[in-house]
Design a protein around this motif. Structure first.
Motif, PDB file in Angstrom:
ATOM      1  N   VAL A 115      46.163  33.468  46.970  1.00  0.00           N
ATOM      2  CA  VAL A 115      45.225  33.566  48.096  1.00  0.00           C
ATOM      3  C   VAL A 115      45.625  34.776  48.925  1.00  0.00           C
ATOM      4  N   VAL A 116      44.775  35.795  48.950  1.00  0.00           N
ATOM      5  CA  VAL A 116      45.095  37.067  49.611  1.00  0.00           C
ATOM      6  C   VAL A 116      43.851  37.600  50.315  1.00  0.00           C
ATOM      7  N   ASN A 117      44.061  38.547  51.233  1.00  0.00           N
ATOM      8  CA  ASN A 117      42.898  39.253  51.771  1.00  0.00           C
ATOM      9  C   ASN A 117      42.686  40.550  50.981  1.00  0.00           C
ATOM     10  N   ASN A 118      41.569  41.200  51.210  1.00  0.00           N
ATOM     11  CA  ASN A 118      41.184  42.348  50.382  1.00  0.00           C
ATOM     12  C   ASN A 118      41.812  43.664  50.813  1.00  0.00           C
ATOM     13  N   ILE A 119      42.581  43.654  51.896  1.00  0.00           N
ATOM     14  CA  ILE A 119      43.130  44.900  52.424  1.00  0.00           C
ATOM     15  C   ILE A 119      44.527  45.186  51.882  1.00  0.00           C
ATOM     16  N   MET A 120      45.413  44.206  51.981  1.00  0.00           N
ATOM     17  CA  MET A 120      46.821  44.447  51.666  1.00  0.00           C
ATOM     18  C   MET A 120      47.020  44.985  50.250  1.00  0.00           C
ATOM     19  N   ASP A 121      46.389  44.350  49.269  1.00  0.00           N
ATOM     20  CA  ASP A 121      46.600  44.740  47.874  1.00  0.00           C
ATOM     21  C   ASP A 121      45.843  46.002  47.481  1.00  0.00           C
ATOM     22  N   ALA A 122      45.010  46.511  48.375  1.00  0.00           N
ATOM     23  CA  ALA A 122      44.215  47.700  48.041  1.00  0.00           C
ATOM     24  C   ALA A 122      44.739  48.969  48.710  1.00  0.00           C
ATOM     25  N   ARG A 123      45.776  48.858  49.514  1.00  0.00           N
ATOM     26  CA  ARG A 123      46.287  50.020  50.240  1.00  0.00           C
ATOM     27  C   ARG A 123      46.872  51.056  49.280  1.00  0.00           C
ATOM     28  N   LYS A 124      46.722  52.313  49.660  1.00  0.00           N
ATOM     29  CA  LYS A 124      47.194  53.440  48.854  1.00  0.00           C
ATOM     30  C   LYS A 124      48.224  54.248  49.648  1.00  0.00           C
ATOM     31  N   PRO A 125      49.147  54.919  48.959  1.00  0.00           N
ATOM     32  CA  PRO A 125      50.091  55.796  49.678  1.00  0.00           C
ATOM     33  C   PRO A 125      49.371  56.857  50.499  1.00  0.00           C
ATOM     34  N   ASP A 126      48.266  57.377  49.968  1.00  0.00           N
ATOM     35  CA  ASP A 126      47.417  58.319  50.686  1.00  0.00           C
ATOM     36  C   ASP A 126      46.174  57.553  51.127  1.00  0.00           C
ATOM     37  N   ALA A 127      46.070  57.272  52.434  1.00  0.00           N
ATOM     38  CA  ALA A 127      44.995  56.423  52.951  1.00  0.00           C
ATOM     39  C   ALA A 127      43.604  56.963  52.660  1.00  0.00           C
ATOM     40  N   ARG A 128      43.488  58.252  52.373  1.00  0.00           N
ATOM     41  CA  ARG A 128      42.173  58.810  52.074  1.00  0.00           C
ATOM     42  C   ARG A 128      41.580  58.202  50.804  1.00  0.00           C
TER      43      ARG A 128
ATOM     44  N   VAL B 292      41.865  43.910  43.801  1.00  0.00           N
ATOM     45  CA  VAL B 292      42.535  42.781  44.439  1.00  0.00           C
ATOM     46  C   VAL B 292      42.398  41.505  43.601  1.00  0.00           C
ATOM     47  N   ALA B 293      41.160  41.070  43.349  1.00  0.00           N
ATOM     48  CA  ALA B 293      40.975  39.881  42.507  1.00  0.00           C
ATOM     49  C   ALA B 293      41.332  40.158  41.050  1.00  0.00           C
ATOM     50  N   ARG B 294      41.201  41.416  40.652  1.00  0.00           N
ATOM     51  CA  ARG B 294      41.476  41.844  39.273  1.00  0.00           C
ATOM     52  C   ARG B 294      40.668  40.999  38.280  1.00  0.00           C
ATOM     53  N   VAL B 295      39.371  40.919  38.550  1.00  0.00           N
ATOM     54  CA  VAL B 295      38.462  40.117  37.736  1.00  0.00           C
ATOM     55  C   VAL B 295      38.287  40.760  36.363  1.00  0.00           C
ATOM     56  N   ALA B 296      38.438  39.956  35.318  1.00  0.00           N
ATOM     57  CA  ALA B 296      38.242  40.435  33.950  1.00  0.00           C
ATOM     58  C   ALA B 296      36.799  40.217  33.531  1.00  0.00           C
ATOM     59  N   PRO B 297      36.227  41.110  32.722  1.00  0.00           N
ATOM     60  CA  PRO B 297      34.872  40.886  32.213  1.00  0.00           C
ATOM     61  C   PRO B 297      34.781  39.514  31.546  1.00  0.00           C
ATOM     62  N   GLY B 298      33.671  38.835  31.814  1.00  0.00           N
ATOM     63  CA  GLY B 298      33.464  37.507  31.234  1.00  0.00           C
ATOM     64  C   GLY B 298      33.980  36.368  32.085  1.00  0.00           C
ATOM     65  N   SER B 299      34.605  36.668  33.225  1.00  0.00           N
ATOM     66  CA  SER B 299      35.138  35.621  34.101  1.00  0.00           C
ATOM     67  C   SER B 299      34.016  34.854  34.795  1.00  0.00           C
ATOM     68  N   THR B 300      34.370  33.686  35.317  1.00  0.00           N
ATOM     69  CA  THR B 300      33.458  32.887  36.117  1.00  0.00           C
ATOM     70  C   THR B 300      33.857  33.062  37.579  1.00  0.00           C
ATOM     71  N   VAL B 301      32.925  33.570  38.390  1.00  0.00           N
ATOM     72  CA  VAL B 301      33.274  33.998  39.752  1.00  0.00           C
ATOM     73  C   VAL B 301      32.269  33.451  40.760  1.00  0.00           C
ATOM     74  N   PHE B 302      32.796  32.975  41.876  1.00  0.00           N
ATOM     75  CA  PHE B 302      31.968  32.628  43.028  1.00  0.00           C
ATOM     76  C   PHE B 302      32.197  33.688  44.091  1.00  0.00           C
ATOM     77  N   PHE B 303      31.120  34.409  44.453  1.00  0.00           N
ATOM     78  CA  PHE B 303      31.160  35.476  45.470  1.00  0.00           C
ATOM     79  C   PHE B 303      30.217  35.048  46.579  1.00  0.00           C
TER      80      PHE B 303
END
Length: 338
Positions: free
Chosen positions: A270-283, A146-157
């Motif tokens: 600005v997104v939530n973590n669900i929508m962009d992570a959905r898969k055609p096969d929910a499993r 979702v965030a698609r964070v690249a190695p070396g990024s500066t991140v607040f979690f």
């Protein structure tokens, strides 16, 4: 007397508060094609569990009596046709099939889709393994998919003392990121021990001001693992143009808690973590990212969060504590002696 085809479980007969749980004998499930039957040692209590019990998860609306529980650790009891990665006796960790036509993990046995099962990392106990699945999957999917964070990024979690935050900040450090997080005073030393570059005690510091001082050019990404207006709406001001803010969905607050107009003007997603992570096969939901984070655990670069153990019969009390918030690490339910 419980027969060979029955199992002990905590069930609910309808949605409600923690008091709706009861102990029951339920039919022992049988693994269908591409399913693994696990004899459960521990199930962890996740925020999604109390939301399931309360009727807040649209994908889980019955039938009753219902066994809740999103994950577990245990031993493979049997496998269904087509399963190739596991054999009876394997120690495993798993995300349950609740919401996908299967029961949850608050029971002596759970059937799980094969792709949602991983072998227990060799250095861990089953209890330690039980802290991993849902929390690690949520953290990893948010960072990778979702965030698609690249190695070396500066991140607040945010929320570094919780189980999702514990896995999230360590994974970010493992891939070479510069990381800040928040926690309360009692958790500062614990969170600092995870290797975080900047620990912000939200009871003593202004989070936005602390982030602006720590990263004067802005952060590449903010991941809000706490929600409920724990961060100010204008926290987007400390994100670099073109950056991202991801809200780990808690069904209580979502993206509308932030200054969406200000974010849009600066090209901030600005997104939530669900929508962009959905898969055609929910499993497969969050599975691939989860596997990436577990590689860090197997390499010894990411450690599991602290935990405490309650008997299965105290599922309601444990859920009430998780719902109340401020639990360090995980609460586990002891189900079987393995």
């Amino acid at each position: 007397m419980r027969g060979r085809d029955a199992m002990k479980a905590m069930v609910i007969d309808g949605f409600g508060g923690p008091e709706v749980f009861r102990v029951a004998d339920m039919p022992k499930p049988e693994p269908a094609e591409e399913q693994v039957l696990i004899r459960v040692a521990y199930a962890s209590i996740n925020p999604a569990d109390w939301k399931t019990r309360a009727g807040l998860l649209p994908v889980v609306q019955g039938p009753f009596p219902m066994v809740v529980g999103m994950d577990c650790a245990g031993v493979v009891e049997a496998v269904g046709p087509g399963v190739t990665a596991f054999v009876p006796g394997d120690k495993v960790i798993a995300m349950s099939g609740l919401g996908q036509g299967m029961s949850g993990s608050y029971a002596e046995y759970a059937c799980v889709p094969e792709m949602r099962v991983l072998k227990l990392p060799s250095a861990l106990t089953l209890a330690e393994g039980a802290t991993i699945p849902t929390a690690a999957a949520s953290a990893a999917s948010t960072i990778i998919e979702v965030a698609r964070v690249a190695p070396g990024s500066t991140v607040f979690f945010s929320g570094g003392a919780g189980s999702v935050g514990t896995f999230g900040v360590q994974y970010l450090k493992w891939i070479g990121c510069k990381v800040a997080t928040t926690c309360s005073t009692r958790n500062v030393d614990h969170v600092a021990s995870l290797g975080v570059d900047r620990v912000i005690d939200y009871t003593k510091e202004d989070t936005k001001a602390a982030l602006a001082a720590w990263a004067p050019e802005g952060v590449d990404a903010i991941i809000d693992a706490v929600g409920q207006h724990s961060l100010p709406a204008d926290i987007v001001d400390v994100i670099r143009p073109g950056g991202v803010l991801v809200v780990i969905q808690n069904l209580l607050t979502d993206v509308e808690a932030y200054d969406l107009d200000g974010a849009k003007a600066r090209g901030i997603r600005v997104v939530n973590n669900i929508m962009d992570a959905r898969k055609p096969d929910a499993r497969w939901f969050q599975v691939e990212a989860w596997r990436e984070l577990v590689k860090g655990i197997e390499a010894g670069a990411i450690r599991t969060p602290p935990y405490e153990v309650l008997p299965l019969e105290q599922a309601g009390a444990g859920q009430a504590r998780v719902e109340d918030g401020h639990v360090r690490g995980k609460i586990l339910l002891k189900i079987g002696d393995i």
